[in-house]
Design a protein around this motif. Structure first.
Motif, short mmCIF file in Angstrom:
data_model
loop_
_atom_site.label_atom_id
_atom_site.label_comp_id
_atom_site.label_asym_id
_atom_site.label_seq_id
_atom_site.Cartn_x
_atom_site.Cartn_y
_atom_site.Cartn_z
N ARG A 106 44.09 24.78 36.64
CA ARG A 106 44.31 25.14 38.03
C ARG A 106 44.86 26.56 38.16
NH1 ARG A 106 47.94 20.86 39.72
NH2 ARG A 106 47.12 19.20 38.43
N PHE A 117 29.70 28.16 46.51
CA PHE A 117 28.85 26.97 46.53
C PHE A 117 27.57 27.22 47.30
CE2 PHE A 117 31.44 23.56 44.72
CZ PHE A 117 32.62 24.25 44.53
N ALA A 123 30.54 22.88 51.95
CA ALA A 123 31.57 23.30 51.01
C ALA A 123 32.81 23.84 51.71
CB ALA A 123 31.03 24.34 50.04
N ASP C 211 31.44 18.23 48.90
CA ASP C 211 31.46 19.57 48.33
C ASP C 211 32.78 20.29 48.61
OD1 ASP C 211 29.10 19.56 47.10
OD2 ASP C 211 28.07 20.95 48.45
N PHE C 212 33.31 20.08 49.83
CA PHE C 212 34.50 20.87 50.15
C PHE C 212 35.71 20.45 49.33
CE2 PHE C 212 34.54 17.72 53.69
CZ PHE C 212 35.82 17.20 53.55
N THR C 214 35.37 19.56 46.06
CA THR C 214 35.11 20.29 44.82
C THR C 214 35.49 21.75 45.00
OG1 THR C 214 33.21 18.84 44.58
CG2 THR C 214 33.38 20.67 43.04
N MET C 215 35.14 22.29 46.15
CA MET C 215 35.49 23.67 46.48
C MET C 215 37.02 23.85 46.43
SD MET C 215 34.38 26.60 48.15
CE MET C 215 35.21 27.90 49.04
N ARG C 217 39.09 22.08 44.78
CA ARG C 217 39.52 22.03 43.39
C ARG C 217 39.26 23.36 42.70
NH1 ARG C 217 36.47 18.04 40.24
NH2 ARG C 217 38.02 18.41 38.65
N SER C 218 38.11 23.95 43.03
CA SER C 218 37.75 25.21 42.36
C SER C 218 38.68 26.34 42.77
CB SER C 218 36.30 25.58 42.66
OG SER C 218 36.22 26.25 43.90
N LYS C 219 39.49 26.12 43.82
CA LYS C 219 40.48 27.13 44.18
C LYS C 219 41.76 26.95 43.38
CE LYS C 219 39.54 26.96 49.07
NZ LYS C 219 40.28 26.84 50.33
N GLY C 220 41.85 25.86 42.61
CA GLY C 220 43.04 25.63 41.81
C GLY C 220 44.12 24.86 42.54
#
Lengths: 403, 319, 314
Positions: A106, A117, A123, C211-212, C214-215, C217-220
């Motif tokens: 993280r 995305f 997204a 998706d949002f 996952t998005m 999560r991808s921001k940390g």
């Protein structure tokens, strides 16, 4: 019970000085990702190795179902842990991402490595203001306070070309157009100035005219910020002018990999050739049919023995169906391909395939195997070899989807 | 004209919520989201067997139905016969489930009581399905002014809290098995209308319907040959769940003494008898048997409905 | 926003109007002479004349309706023909009890269902999840008239934890009142818990696959932050809708427990009035409860505009 926006636990990771040592920013080595499903194990990514240098762009190209999206998520480590089997290593800026625990990951996500995305409609969180969605990562990773983060978010929105960002920051995603949403998504991904951005089909859902704008914006921001980008797409046209290197994926594997210029000039793999043929060109006569690749990508639970493209390849020989070609070089060391009978100047080296005509274009005209004989194209009079790149250069802006 | 309406609108939650009453919108969406046709589902998981519990549930419902149908033939004492030699008897050889404070056989009362629940439950839903389902089928396919009017009407009718409306009508009109069944049958019409309409609507613009239309099939033919077979699974599943709902309402009425008149037994008034006048401390069986039977019946119907919904691939949502 | 609420408000008024017409017409379901039916044993020529005048029964139907509606709007719902209490008084003493029951049960239901769903949705199909999901499936088959007798048998008659009947107003003794209300409230809570838990859990599970998320999560962002700040609100729409629809079932539930525990709420009065053929009380309570139900639906619609920005702006 209340959630807080703070990095928790673990030591702060150091991400400095990788570039000075001349080491690539990202090194993916023999990455495998499989999903357990009710029908069996789907090997979505099956032994992929690649590198990305700092500030460079890598294009990852393949049909849908070729594993490119899974690849990008596997590199990030974003796949859910359940029912996923992973192996191989991903070294990013000197750290092994596959060995990191979730807390460490993280720290990397959003800060050093972020993702754009495919569909900004799904997204972006539909019930959160876009401003909040940008400031979140600023506050988390850069430790900004609310007002500082808001000011930065406005600047970010301005830099991605959103007019009057002071007002828009309070808008919800559904109030923006598709192109605007994708710009917001880029702003979110770039908020903390990451070193590597994974862009997964960033323009697929957009109008053709907006596609080019978004890609140009991304390229411009990349130059300014000296970021590396992995551009995942099904459209060779999209990466033709924007990528430094291109990786072509098929059925979870890399089938050809080369610097962009080399790839287009010295295409070795029939699949790459087929992808190129599926890009419509301005020089095509009007009324011409788009070149489609007959058949479907293989079932990844039971991939075919031998070359995975063989069932759809017009040049396939017995050998291709029997054993799988390794990824190898010929000529320049940075050009890899997996084909027993690579193309030379657009002509297959397979025995009995010396005629110069395109088998993908005019199937059925020259004793092509039935596999690719598409009845609808057989009657069309297509000039031979529309893929001889010397006289008809690729037009990267004609970014239509292959039908 | 079906072409005027975009299904995608019905699919997207936000838009839909903006247009209609949210709770009902969720019902609509639940039905509309039954998208995959039975034929092209190659997902092995969707075809998993019903399982032991499903057949157990079917068995219990079948047993209750059979007992209720054969109540007159079965060797049971009259449910209202008062055996003064066996007041509040515990379960024994002569009275398998015991007797109540008036010496009436509890098994007999239980079985005769099942008749009321089942008749009210199934007949009223069948009635509601006949009226509401037919209207919904046509309204969903045809659209137009009729659809708008019926749709608005169903919203207004569903704006009533069912129990209050039913109690009020019973109070003024009177209580009998026939009247209760009619009232509840009318009460479920708007609900079943909405369910079938939403399902019909989701098929109205499918390729196979458009194909039939371009081939010159009449509306009647399309509705009954193309759409109806696809709507049937949804109708059966929801019909079953509605049966459970109606049985609950009838049980509530009976508990309050507002369903069929005493001394005719029904599970609801048996439970009420078993809890009133200190019966709980003297003879808990009076309450226990109908409570267990009702719980198992509702559980079984819910379970069957749930399994059918999984089988027919109807998304779980608001029920 | 204002436009949306205005439209809803107009719908509310239209529905309330239709309700009033239908409730008004109830009296005409009575066989024979309504006045004679309403008066029953009290039927004397004088009483009938008074009632005819009060209801305007000798006027044309639409005229009667306007006459009646005027009275209703002025707070006059007629009076009980048994004890001559004004119907409005029956209602005003009854409704706070129903409200209390509903509020207590809903607080308990949300306090149980939401945290449980938050816990189980993150790791579906684990033992905790399977147990909760099975248990709530069972609770769906426990309507108040089935579970309330069991609770009385166990907790009142068996364990003597709570009284089996009885009611003391909150204003008189809050502690005793709350203690007495626990069992009745719990009896109508089971269904709510089951519905809310199952709905919120399945919505959370599908939101977490969006998706949002996952998005996010991808921001940390941390899992807890994602759960509370990204997944909670988009998953709560059907929960809110269910809470609205559930009010109907709750009203039925309060009737049951008021009858069972002899709590003098609206349901208790309604059932008594039905049994004693006290028609104007039935009519008045029906009208008030139906209108209150519609108003609650309207308030929930209003809550939707708060929770989901798309409702009003799209």
């Amino acid at each position: 019970m209340k959630a807080r926006l703070k990095r928790t636990g673990g030591d702060t990771l150091e991400f400095k000085d990788v570039g000075h040592r001349g080491e690539p920013l990202l090194v993916v080595d023999d990455l495998h990702t499989s999903f357990r499903t009710g029908r069996g194990t789907v090997r979505a990514v099956d032994g992929v190795s690649l590198t990305v240098d700092e500030g460079k762009t890598l294009g990852v190209v393949g049909e849908s179902g070729s594993g490119k999206t899974v690849l990008s998520r596997s590199i990030m480590g974003l796949l859910p842990p359940r029912d996923v089997i992973k192996s191989g290593t991903v070294r990013f800026a000197g750290h092994d991402l596959t060995a990191m625990d979730p807390v460490q990951l993280r720290q990397v996500w959003g800060a050093e490595l972020s993702m754009i995305f495919q569909d900004p409609m799904t997204a972006l969180n539909p019930v959160k203001r876009i401003g909040v969605q940008i400031t979140e990562s600023l506050r988390l990773h850069l430790g900004m306070d609310r007002s500082e983060a808001t000011a930065t978010a406005i600047e970010l929105l301005r830099s991605v070309g959103i007019p009057s960002p002071e007002q828009r920051i309070r808008w919800y995603p559904f109030q923006l157009s598709g192109g605007m949403r994708q710009r917001v998504m880029i702003a979110i991904a770039l908020a903390c100035s990451p070193r590597l951005v994974m862009a997964d089909e960033p323009t697929t859902g957009l109008d053709v005219t907006v596609q080019a704008q978004i890609l140009d914006l991304l390229a411009e921001l990349q130059r300014e910020r000296h970021m590396a980008v992995i551009l995942v797409t099904h459209d060779l046209g999209v990466v033709a002018t924007r990528a430094d290197d291109i990786v072509v994926m098929y059925a979870g594997r890399i089938v050809e990999q080369a610097p962009t210029k080399t790839l287009f000039k010295e295409t070795r793999m029939p699949y790459t050739q087929a992808l190129m043929d599926s890009i419509p060109r301005l020089s095509d006569p009007s009324g011409i049919r788009l070149h489609a690749i007959a058949g479907r990508p293989p079932d990844l639970i039971h991939p075919p023995k031998g070359c995975r493209f063989a069932p759809r390849c017009p040049y396939a020989q017995d050998k291709c169906h029997q054993s799988e070609p390794p990824l190898r070089t010929a000529g320049s060391p940075d050009h890899l391909f997996a084909c027993w009978f690579p193309l030379v100047n657009g002509v297959s080296t397979a025995p009995g395939m010396s005629s110069g005509s395109s088998v993908f274009g005019v199937s059925g005209g020259s004793g092509t195997p039935g596999e690719s004989a598409d009845a609808s194209t057989a009657s069309d009079q297509v000039p031979p070899a529309p893929w001889s790149l010397a006289d008809t250069p690729i037009d990267p802006d004609a970014g239509l989807e292959p039908s | 004209m079906p072409d005027d309406r975009e299904l995608s609108d019905t699919r997207s939650g936000g838009r839909l919520l903006g247009d209609q009453v949210p709770g009902l919108a969720a019902v609509d969406e639940l039905v509309v989201s039954r998208q995959s046709e039975t034929l092209d589902s190659d997902d092995v998981l969707a075809r998993k067997p019903f399982g032991f519990l499903f057949w157990f549930a079917c068995g219990w419902v079948g047993l209750v139905v059979l007992a209720a149908v054969l109540a007159n033939v079965l060797p049971l004492p009259n449910p209202n016969f008062q055996n003064y030699n066996a007041l509040n008897a515990p379960p024994n050889m002569h009275h398998l489930l015991g007797t109540d404070d008036l010496g009436r056989d509890l098994l007999s009362r239980l079985i005769f009581g099942a008749r009321v629940s089942l008749v009210v439950g199934f007949v009223s839903v069948a009635f509601g399905m006949l009226i509401g389902g037919t209207l919904g089928l046509i309204s969903g396919y045809k659209g137009g002014r009729l659809d708008v009017a019926l749709n608005a009407g169903s919203f207004v009718l569903l704006a009533f809290p069912a129990i209050v409306a039913v109690i009020a009508i019973v109070a003024f009109w009177g209580q009998s098995l026939f009247k209760i069944t009619v009232i509840l049958g009318v009460a479920v019409v708007p609900l079943l209308f909405r369910v079938v309409r939403a399902s019909s609507l989701s098929f109205a613009n499918r390729d196979f319907v458009i194909a039939a239309r371009t081939m010159g099939a009449t509306s009647a033919r399309i509705v009954f040959r193309e759409i109806l077979p696809n709507v049937v699974p949804v109708a059966i599943t929801f019909g079953l769940i509605t049966v459970a709902g109606v049985i609950v309402i009838e049980g509530t009425l009976a508990f309050l003494g507002l369903s069929v008149a005493l001394p005719t037994p029904s599970w609801g008034n048996l439970i009420a008898e078993g809890t009133s006048n200190g019966a709980l401390s003297t003879n808990v069986y009076i309450m226990l048997w109908p409570v267990i039977s009702m719980f198992l019946l509702l559980l079984s119907i819910n379970l069957i409905g749930d399994r059918l919904r999984q089988r027919f691939d109807i998304r779980e949502g608001l029920l | 926003m204002a436009k949306y609420l205005l439209r809803r408000l107009i719908q509310l008024v239209v529905v309330a109007f239709i309700i009033s017409v239908l409730v008004f017409l109830l009296v005409h379901l009575l066989p024979g002479d309504p006045a004679a039916q309403i008066l029953g044993a009290n039927d004397t020529a004088h009483n009938r004349a008074v009632l005819n005048k009060q209801l305007g029964l000798n006027l044309p139907l639409w005229h009667q309706y306007i006459f009646w509606l005027k009275g209703v709007l002025h707070g006059n719902l007629g009076q009980s023909y048994l004890n001559h209490t004004p119907v409005t008084q029956v209602i005003s003493t009854g409704w706070p009890i129903d409200l209390e029951l509903i509020i207590i049960s809903q607080v308990i239901a949300f306090a149980v269902a939401i945290p449980l769903a938050l816990i189980t949705s993150r790791r579906p199909n684990r033992p905790v999840d399977n147990i909760s999901t099975t248990a709530t499936f069972g609770m769906l088959a426990l309507p108040p008239f089935v579970i309330a007798p069991i609770m009385v048998a166990v907790f009142a008659v068996g364990l003597h934890w709570f009284p089996a009947t009885g009611y003391i107003p909150f204003t008189q003794n809050p502690a005793t009142n709350l203690h007495d209300m626990i069992l009745p409230s719990l009896a109508i809570t089971a269904g709510s818990i089951a519905v809310y838990y199952r709905l919120f859990r399945s919505d959370l599970i599908s939101t977490l696959q969006e998706d949002f998320v996952t998005m996010a999560r991808s921001k940390g962002l941390s899992p807890r932050w994602i759960m509370w700040r990204h997944a909670f609100r988009p998953s709560s729409f059907s929960l809110l809708a269910a809470a609205g629809v559930n009010i109907g079932a709750l009203i039925a539930g309060t009737f049951i427990v008021e009858f069972l525990f002899a709590i003098p709420g609206l349901g208790y009065s309604l059932v008594q009035a039905v049994n004693q053929r006290d028609y104007l009380v039935v009519q008045g309570i029906t009208l008030v409860v139906a209108v209150a139900y519609v108003v609650i639906q309207f308030l929930i619609d209003f809550l939707f505009t708060v929770v989901d920005p798309r409702v009003t702006r799209e």
